[in-house]
Design an enzyme around this catalytic site. Structure first.
Site, PDB file in Angstrom:
ATOM      1  N   ASP A 404     -18.205 -16.301 -31.603  1.00  0.00           N
ATOM      2  CA  ASP A 404     -18.305 -14.946 -31.132  1.00  0.00           C
ATOM      3  C   ASP A 404     -17.952 -14.106 -32.193  1.00  0.00           C
ATOM      4  O   ASP A 404     -16.939 -14.622 -33.044  1.00  0.00           O
ATOM      5  CB  ASP A 404     -17.561 -14.590 -29.979  1.00  0.00           C
ATOM      6  CG  ASP A 404     -17.738 -13.165 -29.331  1.00  0.00           C
ATOM      7  OD1 ASP A 404     -18.736 -12.470 -29.441  1.00  0.00           O
ATOM      8  OD2 ASP A 404     -16.534 -12.609 -29.312  1.00  0.00           O
ATOM      9  N   ASP A 601     -13.437 -15.043 -26.980  1.00  0.00           N
ATOM     10  CA  ASP A 601     -12.131 -14.482 -26.669  1.00  0.00           C
ATOM     11  C   ASP A 601     -11.747 -14.885 -25.131  1.00  0.00           C
ATOM     12  O   ASP A 601     -10.738 -14.471 -24.678  1.00  0.00           O
ATOM     13  CB  ASP A 601     -11.943 -12.943 -26.952  1.00  0.00           C
ATOM     14  CG  ASP A 601     -13.215 -12.433 -26.030  1.00  0.00           C
ATOM     15  OD1 ASP A 601     -13.685 -12.998 -25.238  1.00  0.00           O
ATOM     16  OD2 ASP A 601     -13.550 -11.089 -26.414  1.00  0.00           O
TER      17      ASP A 601
END
Length: 707
Positions: A404, A601
């Site tokens: 990401d 995350d």
């Protein structure tokens, strides 16, 4: 009617994988017992128990009958390792007493034989017979519990067989050496648990709680959420919390592995076990002791050690038929040479008994779990949390790592990168923009204010609060008139922008930056570019992967221009404009080409983390980082991904080294036995030696360093 629930039991004396397998087999035969998980490294038995069919007392009695000591039962998810464990010298432990007892019997037989040589055989026979009773008893109960082919069975048959053919002295030596081998396994298992125990020692026992202006010393376990505590320089932080007063450097190395102390000021989060360096801090507690970062890490590592890796399951399956096969081979060694080739019965019975001892599967069965336990502990010490042996093995097979962008490769918040002054100085442009954004909560505005503060600029006075035009601009009245900070589109609506300024804005945007324009009245006086900056170690982290032939791909919902700009700095591929379902589809395509890891995350990336072959969550000890994905990087560093893969590869290599050592030594000693070179006591030493070698090799992983 009682509903089946979780049941946990700590077991003393269960110090090898073969012990765990024996207990697992016994539990499988009890009615109402399911989801059995036995970990010799954690010393725990976990299962689901229907108390209407089998009571906890029956489980404990079954464990005790197998020769182990059930210590404490628990049905709560509290980390087991946080409960105190009484440490005893080795000679007070059951296995230590067996060594002393069998050793004393052998020494007594030896001394008495010096005075009564005619009784030598009977003295050694008596010593061997008495010494073998505890092991024979365990073998019998194992057989009754559904595990007839245990290590104790092999040793008992070999010892009694040696007595039957008149080798009483060797039988006594074999029993003593077997007891020593079990003690060495217990010591090795203790070392394997050292990773968890080192974490336990990080948890402070006391805290200084502040109430009504007075400070009292209390047990850390008594702290409640919301309590205020004082942490003096040099003290460990008693539980997770938030700084409310004071500023000090805090050494978080025990928790995250980060070697550089971190400055903590009011509003900063702190973690249990961290060390306050140089000034007093006042904290507000956010987690109770049983739920703080250290407790959750310990709980995760213990659960990971209880879970079995694919190779461990393969070895367990192999060992179920390995032992009976070994007994069959030993029987063939005994009967085939005399019957077919006219060999001497006593000679071949002796060699067959030696084969039994060599065939003990201790070293083989311990080869995988010992390496996995050491690998998990080594990772935990360095801020690399891995949720089980399966994830640890899978990481080493990764061909592609998908990242990401926001919060993973980047810091997760915009920062000012360029200030363009069209009239006046850069400092004037930045100070004026910060004055306009003074009361904003928008991330871009906050970044502009932070940049002005970093340059120690004096901001113009704004009269009244700023007026926000959502998605376009913020306007405020300053001493010199109205000023606005807005998007280039907003600026173009208010006034004409010169070709030169427009070109500058376009060039900045092509670098993946967001540009805002400062207007004084209707005149463009400057522009400010912002971008979510890369983490300090992002370039190195990606390079480490690509240097090892691992493909790195960035998956982001951001626009193509921004994605290409960030990916260009990192030297990696980028796929942009991905909605959550498109990101999942991309993960599926990558998995079709090879084992794929997803790094995110741990919040908005949860679906992709779950879909990947192995998910890795970023986060410095946060709940999300610890509870999602298959691994978590407590250091919050991109280089941690390469470290995880390196640790996995080292662990898998260690496993195969252990298997080679175990089977290789057995093969060599088996051949030597068939040629009459090996004695019974040498055979048992070979098995013990292989176990010690395998364990020592596994413990090398505790010192593993990723490069």
């Amino acid at each position: 009617m009682t509903v089946a629930g979780s049941f946990k039991l700590r077991i003393e004396g269960m110090d090898c994988a073969a012990c765990a397998l024996k207990i697992e087999n016994a539990m499988q035969r009890l009615p109402g017992v399911s989801d059995i998980n036995v970990s010799y490294t954690a010393g725990m038995l976990a299962l689901t128990l229907d108390e209407d069919r089998t009571s906890p007392r029956v489980v404990e009695e079954k464990v005790r009958a197998l020769g182990y000591t059930p210590v404490a039962a628990a049905t709560t998810p509290e980390p087991k390792a946080l409960r105190s464990r009484d440490r005893q010298p080795w000679w007070r432990e059951t296995k230590g007493q067996l060594v002393l007892g069998t050793g004393a019997l052998f020494v007594a037989a030896f001394l008495l034989a010096q005075f009564f040589p005619a009784w030598e055989r009977w003295l050694y026979s008596a010593a061997a017979f008495v010494g073998v009773i505890p092991f024979a008893r365990r073998a019998l109960f194992g057989a009754m519990a559904g595990a007839p082919f245990t290590i104790e069975t092999l040793m008992t048959i070999a010892a009694l067989g040696a007595l039957a053919i008149g080798e009483a002295e060797e039988a006594a030596v074999v029993i003593f050496l077997f007891a020593v081998g079990e003690l060495l396994e217990a010591v090795a298992a203790g070392h394997a648990r050292s990773g968890i125990e080192a974490l336990i020692e990080l948890v402070p026992r006391v805290a200084f709680r502040e109430r009504s202006g007075t400070i009292e010393k209390v047990a850390a376990e008594e702290l409640k959420v919301g309590d205020i505590v004082v942490v003096r320089p040099g003290d460990r932080i008693p539980s997770d919390g938030e700084v409310i007063d004071g500023a000090s450097d805090v050494d978080e190395a025990p928790v995250t592995g980060e070697s550089v102390p971190v400055l903590k000021e009011p509003g900063a989060k702190v973690y249990a076990g961290s060390i306050n360096a140089n000034a007093e801090l006042r904290l507000r507690i956010s987690h109770v002791a049983a739920d703080n970062t250290i407790a959750r890490i310990i709980h995760m590592v213990e659960e990971a050690q209880e879970s079995k890796a694919p190779t461990a399951r393969m070895i367990d399956h192999f060992s179920r038929w390995y032992t009976p096969a070994a007994m069959l081979i030993a029987l063939m060694v005994i009967i085939v040479p005399p019957l077919v080739f006219g060999g001497d019965w006593m000679t071949w019975i002796y060699r067959g008994l030696a084969v039994l001892l060599i065939a003990c599967p201790c070293a083989l069965v311990i080869s995988t779990p010992a390496a996995i336990a050491s690998g998990l502990a080594a990772g935990a010490r360095r801020g690399l949390l891995i949720k089980g042996g399966a994830a640890l093995e899978t990481l080493g097979k990764v061909k592609t790592v998908a990242f990401d962008k926001t919060g993973t490769l980047t810091r997760g918040r915009p920062q000012v990168t360029d200030v363009v002054a069209i009239s006046g100085s850069e400092d004037t442009v930045l100070a004026t923009a910060a004055a306009v954004e003074r009361n904003t909560s928008h991330p871009l505005g906050q970044a502009i204010i932070e940049a002005a503060q970093a340059r120690r600029l004096e901001l113009p006075v704004a009269f009244g609060g700023g007026l926000a035009t959502p998605g376009k601009a913020v306007t405020a009245r300053l001493k010199d008139g109205f000023a606005s900070v807005g998007s280039p589109r907003y600026a173009a609506e208010q006034t004409s922008i010169s070709a030169e300024v427009a070109g500058t804005i376009t060039a900045l945007e092509n670098e993946g930056k967001t540009v805002v324009v400062l207007l004084s009245g209707r005149t463009v006086t400057g522009a400010i570019a912002l971008r979510d900056q890369l983490r300090e170690d992002a370039i190195e982290g990606v390079k480490r992967l690509t240097d090892h032939g691992i493909r790195a791909v960035m998956l982001t919902g951001d626009n193509r221009r921004t994605a290409d700009a960030i990916a260009g700095q990192l030297g990696m591929e980028a796929q942009a404009d991905l909605l959550p379902d498109a990101k999942l589809a991309t993960i599926d395509r990558l998995k079709a080409a090879g084992v794929t890891a997803m790094v995110g995350d741990g919040i908005n990336d949860a679906p992709a983390l779950a879909a990947a072959s192995v998910g890795v969550a970023m986060g410095a000890g946060t709940d999300v980082a610890l509870e999602t994905a298959d691994a978590a990087l407590l250091k919050n560093r991109v280089t941690g991904v390469a470290e995880l893969i390196a640790l996995s590869r080292a662990t898998v290599a260690n496993i195969w080294q252990n298997i080679t050592i175990a089977l290789g030594l057995k093969a060599v000693f088996l051949i030597l036995t068939l040629f009459g070179v090996i004695t019974l006591w040498m055979a048992i030493l070979a098995d013990t030696g292989a176990t010690v070698l395998v364990t020592a090799n596994a413990l090398r992983l505790l010192a593993h360093r990723s490069h």
